[in-house]
Scaffold this active site. Structure first.
Site, short mmCIF file in Angstrom:
data_model
loop_
_atom_site.label_atom_id
_atom_site.label_comp_id
_atom_site.label_asym_id
_atom_site.label_seq_id
_atom_site.Cartn_x
_atom_site.Cartn_y
_atom_site.Cartn_z
CG MET B 348 6.14 -4.63 2.16
SD MET B 348 6.02 -6.31 1.56
CE MET B 348 5.82 -7.18 3.08
CB THR B 396 3.45 3.03 4.16
OG1 THR B 396 3.68 3.54 5.46
CG2 THR B 396 2.07 2.48 4.13
CB CYS B 397 4.15 -2.15 1.39
SG CYS B 397 2.67 -2.98 1.95
CB ILE B 398 1.43 -0.87 -2.87
CG1 ILE B 398 1.89 -2.31 -3.15
CG2 ILE B 398 2.39 0.13 -3.43
CD1 ILE B 398 1.80 -2.68 -4.58
CE LYS B 403 -1.03 2.44 2.68
NZ LYS B 403 -0.68 3.28 1.52
#
Lengths: 62, 571
Positions: B348, B396-398, B403
């Protein structure tokens, strides 16, 4: 960009109820939506924690 | 809409259906036929009904229409004349029985060629049995070049059986002690960090409430060499989890938060999550109000957490080599003569927690690294060993279930599988960011295509964490690689909720990562991330595609049965 946006039936939960509207969180943590009461169809009185369902897709900027 | 000659060739054995009204006497060509790719949609909506006696496209090309017919009419023997008969499968079969000549013992007879330009003649025995040749054939030396080792990484694992809070940070006799004042000191890491707390969660006491899990971080440190080579010490049995809120109590990663009871909110044992027997060291950070959704807020929390882990790393550095319980040796190879392939990991890059630190100084650390958003999300190549040595620290994406956390990259199953496979040559792992705006997505995807071309690879696997607008880059990344003649396989969570919104003809070999029975992002940490079984399916799919074996078209909708059926090939 040519995207095929198909609405999906997403479950969610009511987070907040006011005299104006409700705030719901969508399953899968896809966001929080706030809408006026007239946008909600229900047989029950609105309460925090109630499960909801909404057809939703992505937002496309035009 | 009518189809081209090329499309007609691709669908030679699919039913022939008129695309428009055609009059009696029309000689059928591709331009009179509908695209079979949309038949499922037409059938579903009731516009088309295919019958058993429908003719195929291959049969009707060049035939004559005997009566006027409407659009969406399937062509049958009643409607057309001069169509080709269907070829039976037997006619195309290649027989492997012995030839009559071989059977009748002609092996020992001689075929004689006369050559005008040269003097003399050559005699070649029929059957080409080398033992009866009038001379001996020198046997060609077998050229199997050995794999060349470029660099070596040794990872020593040290067991942790107990974690305590104490006066000094130390690691002795499998007991990790963490200094009490360390959390307060960690606030120095960034002025946005207002508070930090630490507690220990043993494996049998996991039914505790937790704020959102921002990351799962392995404790590892370099004792010799730089990232990707030399020696690394790793703690086994203890892992850090970072949680965070802002001063108003709003969860950092509000959209992707997974606050709740830890035993219910984590799928233990996934590559990225804590293992069933791990002790969790929970570091809870409070950041300045309203910064949880900005880029600086989550990063400040990661910096404070890294400050705490660094002191533990210093203690781990001192652990004597003989105390390690396991030693793994990983090599980066140059494998001459094997097909060159690359692994592309889309990460991301939309901002805030949608960001990753690339190549920190310490394994899975923060300090010393560069963030992919700062680098413009352009593709960056890491060696397999650099990835396995903690070269990526995920902010760390949502989307908890999809993720990829820092520990996921540390134990990434595809990197290990592809690096150790003897039939391929994994030349590198490319990390490419996913920007927010579409033209930026196109820019970085084009650079990925150019990079794949320059690396001269024959195959590629493209993976992405999460779902949403990053699926647009995912499709474009695959296209940019595929259009250069490189065989490419994609792997992502899609299922019901994350269905792809764009596609192209190169996305014909896809691996579904979903593990939720209803196909939802189920908010359980790491549940639908890439697991060893997915990695095996992806690699087998790539090898199959590279070998030229056709891949069956995917079902119209997500179906677990397809995944189960494919899974059987790797067991």
């Amino acid at each position: 960009m040519d995207c095929e946006l198909t609405p999906k039936l997403l479950p969610g939960k009511i987070l907040e109820v006011t005299d104006l509207g409700v705030k719901v969180t969508l399953k899968g943590r896809m966001g929080i939506i706030q809408v006026p009461l007239r946008s909600v169809i229900t047989d029950k009185s609105l309460q925090v924690g109630q499960e909801i369902r909404v057809y939703l897709s992505y937002i496309q900027v035009v | 809409m009518s189809i081209t000659v090329e499309t007609a060739e691709q669908h030679y054995n699919d039913p022939a259906v008129l695309c428009c009204l055609r009059q009696k006497g029309t000689v059928i060509s591709a331009s009179d036929l509908e695209d079979p790719a949309i038949f499922p949609d037409l059938e579903e909506s009731g516009l088309l009904k295919l019958s058993e006696d429908s003719l195929t496209i291959g049969q009707v090309l060049g035939s004559t229409l005997d009566q006027d017919a409407d659009a969406m009419t399937p062509l049958t023997p009643k409607l057309v004349s001069h169509f080709a008969e269907k070829k039976t499968e037997e006619s195309g079969k290649i027989t492997t029985s012995l030839s009559a000549a071989a059977a009748s013992g002609l092996n020992n007879s001689v075929i004689r060629f006369s050559i005008n330009e040269l003097k003399g003649q050559i005699e070649i025995p029929a059957g080409f049995d080398p033992s009866v040749l009038p001379f001996t054939i020198p046997s060609a030396p077998k050229l199997e070049p050995e794999d060349q080792i470029i660099r070596t990484l040794t990872q020593r694992e040290f067991d942790v059986q107990e974690v305590r809070i104490g006066a000094e940070t130390s690691f002795q006799d499998k007991v990790l002690t963490i200094r009490e004042g360390l959390c307060t000191e960690s606030l120095k890491a960034d002025p946005l960090v207002k508070d930090a707390e630490l507690d220990i969660i043993p494996p049998d006491q996991r039914h505790v409430y937790s704020n959102t899990i921002m990351d799962v971080i392995p404790i590892a440190t370099k004792t010799e060499g730089i990232l990707g080579e030399g020696t690394t010490h790793v703690m086994r049995g203890a892992v850090v989890i970072l949680t965070g809120v802002d001063e108003l109590g709003v969860q950092v990663h509000e959209f992707g938060s997974c606050e709740g009871y830890l035993d219910e909110k984590i799928r233990f044992g996934r590559p990225g999550s804590p293992d069933p027997d791990d002790i969790m060291i929970r570091i809870h950070v409070t950041v300045q109000e309203n910064t949880g959704m900005e880029r600086r807020g989550p990063f400040a929390a990661h910096k404070a957490c890294d400050y705490i882990i660094q002191e533990i790393r210093e203690a781990l550095k001192k652990a004597p080599a003989e105390a390690c319980v396991k030693e793994d040796v990983y090599h980066d190879y140059k494998k001459t003569g094997k097909p060159r392939v690359v692994l592309v990991k889309e990460i991301m890059g939309q901002g805030a927690m949608h960001d990753n630190v690339i190549l920190p100084t310490e394994p899975a650390g923060v300090k010393g690294g560069r963030r992919n958003v700062d680098l413009g999300n352009v593709p960056v190549v890491l060696s397999p060993n650099e990835v396995r040595d903690g070269g990526i620290h995920a902010l760390t994406c949502i989307g908890p279930a999809t993720k990829e956390v820092t520990r996921h990259y540390f134990r990434e199953p595809l990197v290990n599988l592809m690096a150790e496979d003897n039939e391929i040559n994994l030349v590198g792992v490319i990390f490419i960011g996913s920007p927010q705006v579409n033209d930026e997505k196109s820019y970085v995807s084009a650079r990925l295509g150019a990079l794949a071309e320059a690396l001269d690879v024959e195959g590629a696997i493209v993976t992405t964490e999460g779902f949403g607008n990053n699926h647009i880059d995912f499709a474009e990344n695959i296209e940019q690689i595929g259009r250069r003649g490189i065989k490419v396989v994609g792997a992502s969570y899609c299922a019901y909720q994350g269905q792809l919104v764009v596609g192209n003809k190169y996305m014909d070999a896809m691996i579904e990562l979903n593990k939720d029975k209803d196909g939802f992002e189920n908010e359980i940490l790491a549940d639908s991330t890439l697991c060893p079984s997915d990695a095996k399916r992806a690699l087998l799919m790539l090898k199959t595609k590279m070998a030229g074996v056709p891949i069956e078209p995917a079902n119209r909708n997500w179906s677990q049965d397809v995944i189960d059926a494919n899974q059987q090939f790797i067991q």
